[in-house]
Design a protein around this motif. Sequence first.
Motif, PDB file in Angstrom:
ATOM      1  N   LYS A  11     -56.377  89.148  36.455  1.00 29.33           N
ATOM      2  CA  LYS A  11     -56.177  90.286  35.560  1.00 29.33           C
ATOM      3  C   LYS A  11     -55.663  89.819  34.201  1.00 29.33           C
ATOM      4  O   LYS A  11     -54.696  89.069  34.108  1.00 29.33           O
ATOM      5  CB  LYS A  11     -55.183  91.281  36.167  1.00 29.33           C
ATOM      6  CG  LYS A  11     -55.778  92.148  37.260  1.00 29.33           C
ATOM      7  CD  LYS A  11     -54.816  93.234  37.703  1.00 29.33           C
ATOM      8  CE  LYS A  11     -55.466  94.158  38.737  1.00 29.33           C
ATOM      9  NZ  LYS A  11     -54.542  95.228  39.160  1.00 29.33           N
ATOM     10  N   PRO A  12     -56.306  90.254  33.097  1.00 25.92           N
ATOM     11  CA  PRO A  12     -55.853  89.840  31.758  1.00 25.92           C
ATOM     12  C   PRO A  12     -54.537  90.512  31.396  1.00 25.92           C
ATOM     13  O   PRO A  12     -54.258  91.633  31.811  1.00 25.92           O
ATOM     14  CB  PRO A  12     -56.990  90.315  30.849  1.00 25.92           C
ATOM     15  CG  PRO A  12     -57.622  91.448  31.597  1.00 25.92           C
ATOM     16  CD  PRO A  12     -57.494  91.107  33.054  1.00 25.92           C
ATOM     17  N   ARG A  13     -53.736  89.827  30.596  1.00 23.51           N
ATOM     18  CA  ARG A  13     -52.426  90.348  30.197  1.00 23.51           C
ATOM     19  C   ARG A  13     -52.498  91.171  28.909  1.00 23.51           C
ATOM     20  O   ARG A  13     -51.733  92.109  28.730  1.00 23.51           O
ATOM     21  CB  ARG A  13     -51.446  89.187  29.989  1.00 23.51           C
ATOM     22  CG  ARG A  13     -51.184  88.365  31.251  1.00 23.51           C
ATOM     23  CD  ARG A  13     -50.261  87.202  30.949  1.00 23.51           C
ATOM     24  NE  ARG A  13     -50.012  86.396  32.135  1.00 23.51           N
ATOM     25  CZ  ARG A  13     -49.277  85.280  32.147  1.00 23.51           C
ATOM     26  NH1 ARG A  13     -48.735  84.852  31.003  1.00 23.51           N
ATOM     27  NH2 ARG A  13     -49.101  84.601  33.256  1.00 23.51           N
ATOM     28  N   ALA A  14     -53.415  90.808  28.026  1.00 26.68           N
ATOM     29  CA  ALA A  14     -53.416  91.410  26.695  1.00 26.68           C
ATOM     30  C   ALA A  14     -54.193  92.720  26.614  1.00 26.68           C
ATOM     31  O   ALA A  14     -54.003  93.487  25.686  1.00 26.68           O
ATOM     32  CB  ALA A  14     -53.984  90.420  25.686  1.00 26.68           C
ATOM     33  N   ARG A  29     -55.126  87.865  40.489  1.00 29.64           N
ATOM     34  CA  ARG A  29     -54.756  86.641  39.751  1.00 29.64           C
ATOM     35  C   ARG A  29     -55.595  86.440  38.495  1.00 29.64           C
ATOM     36  O   ARG A  29     -55.273  85.578  37.664  1.00 29.64           O
ATOM     37  CB  ARG A  29     -54.872  85.413  40.654  1.00 29.64           C
ATOM     38  CG  ARG A  29     -56.266  85.094  41.151  1.00 29.64           C
ATOM     39  CD  ARG A  29     -56.187  84.006  42.220  1.00 29.64           C
ATOM     40  NE  ARG A  29     -57.472  83.742  42.842  1.00 29.64           N
ATOM     41  CZ  ARG A  29     -58.293  82.756  42.497  1.00 29.64           C
ATOM     42  NH1 ARG A  29     -57.937  81.945  41.510  1.00 29.64           N
ATOM     43  NH2 ARG A  29     -59.437  82.575  43.125  1.00 29.64           N
TER      44      ARG A  29
END
Length: 325
Positions: free
Chosen positions: A189-192, A187
């Motif tokens: 974890k970075p998206r970019a 939950r």
Amino acid sequence: MNITVREEERDEYDPQHAVPTDHGRYYIDPACDLDDPNRMKISVTNAIDQHMIEALAPAAARDTAIWLMDNLPAANRAAADPDDMEEFIRLAKVQYRVQWGKKADLGSRVHGIAEAINLGAPYIPDEEAAPFVNAYLQFLADFGVDIRRDIKAAECTVLNRTIPYGGTSDIWTDLRFNGPTSPIIPRFKPRAVPADPIPTPSGLWLVDIKTSLTKPASAVYDDNVMQLAALRHAEVALVCPPECRYGETEHHDDSHEFEVPEFVGTAILNLRTNGYGFVPLPADAAAFKAFCGLLPVAHYVHGLEMRGFKPIQPPKKTTTRKDAA
């Protein structure tokens, strides 16, 4: 540089050798004589404040706005009378400091209880601090930390005499991991950016505790990296009896000091009311170099005396005979 200790602001939660001054927290080096100009060493967080100045205004505005909304009926009543409005504004202007003081006090109490737990000492139950303490106990259980076996130091004063500066490291603890890296909690974890596994070697870790009622357990900031780097690169750690808590003894014999050990990793431990987040950070040589760059700025600013600089009179104009004609 003249640094004045604020005796009236000393607190039971102040770290050993730390003192409040007119320029923020400093540490007193017990190995120095009373008249040694190097006796007072700026604290790590005090130096980093020079980097965080731009963030202070938005934070103060946010807490002032929250207080205003909580006191909106009183604001409406005060608006009807200029004197009442002036008094309300005066009260509103200091509320961010009141709120920051409350947060700092809560954080200090959590740190104090965590220190007691680490030392196996008794402590007075604190209802407000209890959720954070429970989060800390959960961290110890989840990471398999045995207090007697793994905790090597708690709330330990460290000094760098070469630079110089001082600070307090919250926990030195042995940690064991299943492998050289660890996955990020899904939950968070970075998206970019790629969510690569984070290096987590087993061994001695330097861990700094952060508490917050509003920030998520994943919150980390660039100053956290520099703070950990400064603590990691300190030269000596001090252990002393209670009477030298504020550097009140003249002789360094009252303090036992030893070299700061090598750490395999550094991390922020975010304690929250609903859990915790353990965030390893790369407090490397580059981070330490950045921190060292802040020290001259802090010392320069703390040494400035601006009260003598005032508007000057314009030059007197002399009247010539030609001008008079």
